[in-house]
Design an enzyme around this catalytic site. Structure first.
Site, short mmCIF file in Angstrom:
data_model
loop_
_atom_site.label_atom_id
_atom_site.label_comp_id
_atom_site.label_asym_id
_atom_site.label_seq_id
_atom_site.Cartn_x
_atom_site.Cartn_y
_atom_site.Cartn_z
N ASP A 160 0.89 -1.16 0.00
CA ASP A 160 0.00 0.00 0.00
C ASP A 160 0.92 1.21 0.00
O ASP A 160 2.14 1.07 -0.23
CB ASP A 160 -1.01 -0.03 1.17
N HIS A 161 0.37 2.40 0.27
CA HIS A 161 1.21 3.61 0.24
C HIS A 161 2.32 3.55 1.28
O HIS A 161 3.43 4.03 1.04
CB HIS A 161 0.33 4.86 0.45
N CYS B 192 2.87 -3.47 3.96
CA CYS B 192 2.05 -2.32 4.36
C CYS B 192 2.81 -1.62 5.49
O CYS B 192 4.02 -1.82 5.61
CB CYS B 192 0.63 -2.74 4.75
N THR C 127 2.67 -1.83 8.96
CA THR C 127 3.18 -2.76 9.97
C THR C 127 3.38 -4.17 9.42
O THR C 127 4.11 -4.97 10.01
CB THR C 127 2.17 -2.90 11.13
N GLY C 128 2.67 -4.48 8.36
CA GLY C 128 2.65 -5.86 7.83
C GLY C 128 1.46 -6.63 8.39
O GLY C 128 1.13 -7.72 7.90
N GLY D 18 -1.95 -5.83 8.61
CA GLY D 18 -3.15 -5.87 7.76
C GLY D 18 -2.96 -6.79 6.57
O GLY D 18 -3.84 -7.61 6.26
N HIS E 170 10.27 -24.16 8.32
CA HIS E 170 9.23 -24.89 9.04
C HIS E 170 7.82 -24.65 8.51
O HIS E 170 6.94 -25.49 8.72
CB HIS E 170 9.25 -24.50 10.53
N ASN E 171 7.58 -23.49 7.92
CA ASN E 171 6.20 -23.16 7.52
C ASN E 171 5.98 -23.12 6.01
O ASN E 171 4.86 -22.88 5.57
CB ASN E 171 5.78 -21.81 8.14
N ARG F 92 6.93 0.55 7.77
CA ARG F 92 7.14 1.56 8.80
C ARG F 92 7.85 0.97 10.02
O ARG F 92 8.03 1.66 11.03
CB ARG F 92 5.80 2.17 9.22
N ARG G 80 8.24 -33.67 9.24
CA ARG G 80 7.20 -33.43 10.25
C ARG G 80 6.54 -32.06 10.05
O ARG G 80 5.38 -31.85 10.42
CB ARG G 80 7.77 -33.57 11.66
N HIS G 81 7.29 -31.14 9.45
CA HIS G 81 6.71 -29.81 9.22
C HIS G 81 5.64 -29.86 8.13
O HIS G 81 4.65 -29.13 8.19
CB HIS G 81 7.81 -28.81 8.87
N ARG H 259 2.49 -31.15 9.68
CA ARG H 259 1.80 -30.11 10.46
C ARG H 259 1.02 -29.17 9.53
O ARG H 259 -0.10 -28.76 9.85
CB ARG H 259 2.82 -29.34 11.31
C1 RB5 Z 1 -1.97 2.55 6.57
O1 RB5 Z 1 -2.03 3.74 7.26
C2 RB5 Z 1 -1.74 1.38 7.53
O2 RB5 Z 1 -2.88 1.21 8.31
C3 RB5 Z 1 -1.44 0.12 6.76
O3 RB5 Z 1 -0.32 0.33 5.99
C4 RB5 Z 1 -1.12 -1.12 7.56
O4 RB5 Z 1 -0.13 -0.91 8.50
C5 RB5 Z 1 -2.27 -1.89 8.09
O5 RB5 Z 1 -2.10 -2.94 8.73
#
Ligand code: RB5
Length: 152
Positions: free
Chosen positions: A9-10, A66, A68-69, A71, A99-100, A110, A133-134, A137
């Protein structure tokens, strides 16, 4: 040569642009699902597109970024064929492959800097799945279904 689709995303746009050259170096054919600038967009639109492409077998792997990653990983893991791993550190990136068998890497634009992100991508792109085993699972993931349905 493996294929990979990348989207953000942005809030992940700058990191997406920064890691694209590395992916080509690592011998992946890549498709950029966008966005193509920093204008505000909704992460589920891009997360859905990338996840659908990987789930449907059009691409071997995906990367989503995104802010935080969080969403993006929530969206991607709604697809039964997707094993999306939110990795903002190197150890998680390596283990998500060993493992995954993660088929989508998710990062927070961010949260981490460009150099760490490149190391994470390099490790994730080159670490094989250990199987055994992985794999057993992961088979059990198919037991996840709607909460109003009975499990055997
Ligand atoms: C966008 O502001 C922010 O919410 C998005 O990038 C993300 O971190 C959502 O999980």
């Amino acid at each position: 040569m493996q294929s990979l689709i990348i989207g953000s995303d942005h809030a992940g746009y700058l990191l997406k642009e920064a890691i694209k050259p590395l992916l080509s170096e690592l011998d992946y054919t890549i498709e950029d699902a966008g966005p193509h600038d920093e204008e505000s967009v909704d992460y589920p639109d891009f997360g859905n597109h990338v996840s659908r492409m990987v789930a449907g077998g059009k691409f071997d792997r995906g990367i989503l970024i995104c802010g935080t990653g969080i969403g993006m990983s929530m969206v991607a893991n709604r697809y039964p064929e997707i094993r999306a791993a939110l990795c903002n550190d190197l150890f998680s990136a390596i283990m998500s492959r060993r493992h995954n068998d993660a088929n989508i890497l998710v990062m927070g634009g961010r949260v981490i800097g460009i150099e760490l992100a490149k190391e994470i991508v390099r490790a994730w792109a080159t670490t094989p799945f250990e199987g055994g085993r992985h794999a057993d699972r992961i088979e059990k993931f198919s037991k996840c279904q709607r909460s109003d349905q009975k499990t055997e």
